[in-house]
Design a protein around this motif. Structure first.
Motif, PDB file in Angstrom:
ATOM      1  N   ASN A  93       0.848  -1.198   0.000  1.00  0.00           N
ATOM      2  CA  ASN A  93       0.000   0.000   0.000  1.00  0.00           C
ATOM      3  C   ASN A  93       0.879   1.240   0.000  1.00  0.00           C
ATOM      4  O   ASN A  93       1.810   1.344   0.798  1.00  0.00           O
ATOM      5  N   GLU A 132      -6.893  -3.621   4.028  1.00  0.00           N
ATOM      6  CA  GLU A 132      -7.006  -2.641   2.949  1.00  0.00           C
ATOM      7  C   GLU A 132      -8.193  -1.714   3.191  1.00  0.00           C
ATOM      8  O   GLU A 132      -8.093  -0.487   3.006  1.00  0.00           O
ATOM      9  N   THR A 133      -9.324  -2.261   3.635  1.00  0.00           N
ATOM     10  CA  THR A 133     -10.500  -1.446   3.926  1.00  0.00           C
ATOM     11  C   THR A 133     -10.227  -0.464   5.061  1.00  0.00           C
ATOM     12  O   THR A 133     -10.621   0.711   4.991  1.00  0.00           O
ATOM     13  N   GLU A 162      -8.058   2.342   3.801  1.00  0.00           N
ATOM     14  CA  GLU A 162      -8.839   3.244   2.942  1.00  0.00           C
ATOM     15  C   GLU A 162      -9.719   4.177   3.753  1.00  0.00           C
ATOM     16  O   GLU A 162     -10.018   5.294   3.317  1.00  0.00           O
ATOM     17  N   GLU A 190      -5.811   8.049   1.701  1.00  0.00           N
ATOM     18  CA  GLU A 190      -5.948   7.785   0.266  1.00  0.00           C
ATOM     19  C   GLU A 190      -4.772   6.900  -0.131  1.00  0.00           C
ATOM     20  O   GLU A 190      -3.611   7.294   0.034  1.00  0.00           O
ATOM     21  N   THR A 237      -3.042   0.448  -3.947  1.00  0.00           N
ATOM     22  CA  THR A 237      -2.803  -0.903  -3.443  1.00  0.00           C
ATOM     23  C   THR A 237      -2.403  -1.864  -4.553  1.00  0.00           C
ATOM     24  O   THR A 237      -2.967  -1.826  -5.657  1.00  0.00           O
TER      25      THR A 237
END
Length: 203
Positions: A28, A129-130, A133, A137, A140
């Motif tokens: 990320n 990842e969620t 987010e 910003e 990925t």
């Protein structure tokens, strides 16, 4: 502090370790990372010309958030990301402050600057990842053997590669090119052995 190479090897090793479910690697990149960190001291800057309003010509602006180029921006960002990861259940590593582990989900994370590299199951990496987010910003890259996953990615000047035989970690070949250029050897001819067949006398 630049994380040790062993920390990145730990992430790749965790991805390669067999378990009940095949693990993946996720990279990320947080965009404009330093702007998420609050300024911890009074810093004043000239107001950029594009942001000036009439009468601002002789005024200064006080920073609320960190700005690239200020001395404590990296430290404040490190504390910001650490608070976020700890807040969602991660533990900070004792050996290095940039390494984190989620004891329940089994995710291992290494953070350097604005780059995160993590290893875990597809489901758990999707959860992480969620969460990222929600806070930032991000861009990925998910790596693995499943359909739609990348087979290669770059982080910490290393290339991580996934193939049916396992995971690979390789130094970025651009390093050799940079060394050759910095030593002024671009265009020089290579030799097969580092020496000569006969001894040469010094002048």
């Amino acid at each position: 502090v630049y994380p040790p190479l062993e920390a990145l090897r730990l992430i790749v090793s965790w991805a390669a370790t067999t378990g009940t479910e095949r693990r993946e690697v996720m990279i990320n990149d947080v965009r404009r990372a330093y702007f998420y960190a609050k300024a911890t001291r009074d810093i004043y800057i000239e107001i950029p010309e594009k942001d000036r309003k009439p009468g601002d010509e002789n005024k200064l602006a006080k920073l609320n958030l960190c700005l690239y180029g200020t001395r404590d921006a990296a430290l404040n960002w490190q504390e910001t990301l650490s608070e976020h990861l700890i807040g969602i259940g991660f533990r900070r590593g004792k050996g290095h402050p940039s390494v984190f582990e989620h004891p329940v989900r089994g995710i291992k994370v290494l953070v350097h600057g604005d780059d995160y590299v993590s290893a875990g199951t597809p489901r758990d990496l999707g959860w992480l990842e969620t969460e990222l987010e929600k806070a930032y910003e991000i861009k990925t890259t998910r790596m693995g053997l499943s359909e739609g996953r990348a087979r290669e990615g770059t982080v910490l000047n290393r290339i991580i590669r996934c193939n049916p035989g396992g995971w690979e970690l390789e130094a970025d070949p651009r390093h050799a090119e940079l060394i050759i250029e910095q030593m002024g050897l671009r265009g020089a001819k290579g030799v097969t052995t580092p020496g000569t067949d006969t001894a040469e006398e010094d002048e």
